[in-house]
Design an enzyme around this catalytic site. Structure first.
Site, short mmCIF file in Angstrom:
data_model
loop_
_atom_site.label_atom_id
_atom_site.label_comp_id
_atom_site.label_asym_id
_atom_site.label_seq_id
_atom_site.Cartn_x
_atom_site.Cartn_y
_atom_site.Cartn_z
N GLY A 144 6.68 3.64 4.57
CA GLY A 144 6.78 4.69 5.57
C GLY A 144 8.01 5.57 5.36
N LYS A 148 0.09 -7.16 -1.03
CA LYS A 148 1.34 -7.17 -0.27
C LYS A 148 2.17 -8.38 -0.72
CE LYS A 148 -1.20 -4.17 1.87
NZ LYS A 148 -1.76 -4.32 3.21
N HIS A 194 -3.79 -2.61 -2.74
CA HIS A 194 -3.69 -3.16 -1.38
C HIS A 194 -2.92 -4.47 -1.32
CE1 HIS A 194 -5.55 -4.43 2.61
NE2 HIS A 194 -5.16 -3.20 2.84
N LEU A 237 0.83 -1.20 0.00
CA LEU A 237 0.00 0.00 0.00
C LEU A 237 0.87 1.25 0.00
CD1 LEU A 237 -2.74 1.48 0.31
CD2 LEU A 237 -2.56 1.09 2.78
N TYR A 238 1.89 1.25 0.87
CA TYR A 238 2.77 2.40 0.97
C TYR A 238 4.07 2.01 1.67
CZ TYR A 238 1.58 2.87 5.96
OH TYR A 238 1.43 2.65 7.30
N ASP A 251 14.58 -12.48 -5.94
CA ASP A 251 15.10 -13.55 -6.79
C ASP A 251 14.04 -14.64 -6.96
OD1 ASP A 251 17.46 -12.15 -7.11
OD2 ASP A 251 18.44 -13.12 -5.40
N GLY A 259 10.03 6.90 8.12
CA GLY A 259 10.86 7.05 9.32
C GLY A 259 12.22 6.38 9.21
#
Length: 454
Positions: free
Chosen positions: A59, A145, A143, A56-57, A150, A61
């Site tokens: 972060g 994941k 959405h 989705l994204y 490889d 940090g």
């Protein structure tokens, strides 16, 4: 369990999805967020040929930057192809954001790096112009994941963000030495990337193929037909291939309703209809908001035992959030209460039970299903769908059905299921009627109106 029994229970899935045969000993069930994070870093830094990150994204940090640095190590040491597929609205939210975090990789490694941002065709016109940032994410998202290195990959429901690496519980299945399966996912991701915006070194976005329709400025029907046609053709080519014999089978399932692709929904509904009295289904979702069809299957077309695990308000990621988002835990309490009322009214409280996960200072983002036959886990669904309206109708979702007779993998699946349910308690009407669980009237009206956005 003998292979013949598995074929009888699950062979029908190959009518809907491609199938891949693997060795169950090559599957590792990761248990904690930190294990997931360490695998991502290790495999990024040591990749030799390709890295595909679909989320989705990403972060912004320190802990996420360490992952980006590990990816940079892999790119610097080998001629590695990097493909990152994120959601446009979530990946562009705020400053810094996912795009700015990944820009240095594009600027340093150039054409070996592709960063793509999928934009739903449903967010267009006045909706795109007037719905503010963050709220525009309710219309539809990328959405899936899928984390591929490889010839190995991790299928999960976790995003690439700090809490998902520390104290936000999810699920993570690591598949090693599975080149055909990885090739399949890489090809599917490449298709979505082609129809998505691609990020340039100056932080601009463009659709690079001039023959493709624009996702929200072009004709919607043309864009949908282009994507749907290519994805469907790709899936059909693989679906006709026969998997070799083995002790474990993997069936990739996709739900892309904006493009009329609903394979995951079809398989999930049929699993919910399961009849064997010696079977039991454990269903988990961090955001409990079953579609009407899913509820109908569970309540009226299934005879098997269901144990449904969801988040307690304390483990909901929106607890204490600012603004309207702070009422989301109460909204899910309302949905949960309505479902339990339906269970009780149909006198099925002994067959269908609800559980809530609670762990001090942890949030709950688990989703999936464990299918037990004669007290042995023989199948699991693992991936991004939450079994709710968003997953079925709005977002791009991916999960795999893993069917196995491998004792080692069955033991890992059993330990995973038991561990998650060990941190939960059963929900009753009495629990939901407690003062602290009371749902404001406006939240009830809100959910009845906007339930399909959750």
């Amino acid at each position: 369990m003998e292979k013949g029994g598995l074929d009888e229970l699950f062979g029908w899935i190959s009518e809907f999805a491609p199938s891949f045969s693997i060795n169950g000993n090559d599957v590792t069930v990761l248990k904690e967020p930190d294990s997931f994070y360490q695998e991502l870093k290790k495999r990024s830094a040591s990749a030799k040929e390709r890295i595909f990150l679909t989320s989705l994204y990403l972060g912004t940090g320190k802990i996420e930057q360490e992952l980006v640095d590990a990816i940079g190590e892999g790119l610097a040491g080998n001629k590695v192809k990097l493909v990152v597929l994120l959601d446009h609205t979530r990946g562009s939210r705020g400053n810094p954001n996912s795009r700015t975090t990944l820009l240095p990789l594009i600027q340093k490694y150039g054409n070996t790096v592709t960063v793509a941002l999928y934009h739903t065709p449903d967010l267009r016109g006045l909706l795109k112009r007037w719905i503010p940032e963050r709220f525009n994410e309710t219309i539809g998202l990328q959405h899936m994941k899928i984390y591929l290195f490889d010839d190995s990959l991790i299928i999960s429901g976790a995003n690439l963000s700090d809490t998902y690496f520390t104290n936000r519980q999810d699920r993570y299945y690591l598949f090693n030495h599975c080149k055909p399966l990885c090739d399949f996912f890489a090809g599917l991701i490449d298709i979505i990337v082609r129809y998505s915006f691609q990020l340039s070194s100056d932080n601009q976005l463009e659709i690079r193929d001039p023959s493709l329709e624009h996702p929200y400025e072009g004709d919607k029907t043309t864009y949908v037909n282009q994507v749907s046609g290519e994805v469907t053709s790709y899936l059909d080519r693989y679906r006709t291939r026969k998997a070799e014999s083995g002790d474990t089978w993997v069936f990739p399932l996709f739900q892309m309703n904006p493009f009329n692709i609903r394979l995951d929904e079809a398989v999930t509904r049929r699993l919910f209809q399961t009849d064997p009295t010696d079977s039991r289904l454990y269903l988990a979702t961090g955001y409990f908001n079953l579609t009407d069809d899913y509820k109908e299957e569970i309540l009226h077309r299934s005879r098997t035992q269901f144990d449904i695990l969801t988040s307690s308000p304390q483990a909901n990621g929106f607890l204490n959030a600012g603004g309207i988002a702070g009422s989301i835990p109460a909204a899910y309490t309302f949905v949960e209460s309505e479902f339990l009322n339906a269970v009780n009214n149909s006198r099925q409280e002994n067959r269908i039970r609800m559980w809530e996960y609670s762990r001090d200072r942890w949030t709950f983002h688990v989703k999936g299903l464990w299918y037990f036959h004669r007290n042995v886990p023989v199948m699991t669904l693992i991936g991004s769908p939450n079994f709710g309206f968003r997953s079925v109708f709005r977002d791009l979702e991916a999960q795999v059905a893993v069917v196995t007779s491998n004792p080692n993998l069955q033991a890992q699946m059993l330990e995973e299921q038991r561990s998650l349910y060990a941190s939960s308690s059963m929900v009753s009407d009495q629990v939901l009627q407690r003062l602290e669980r009371r749902v404001p009237l406006w939240v009830k009206y809100f959910m009845r109106t906007f339930r399909t956005y959750f």
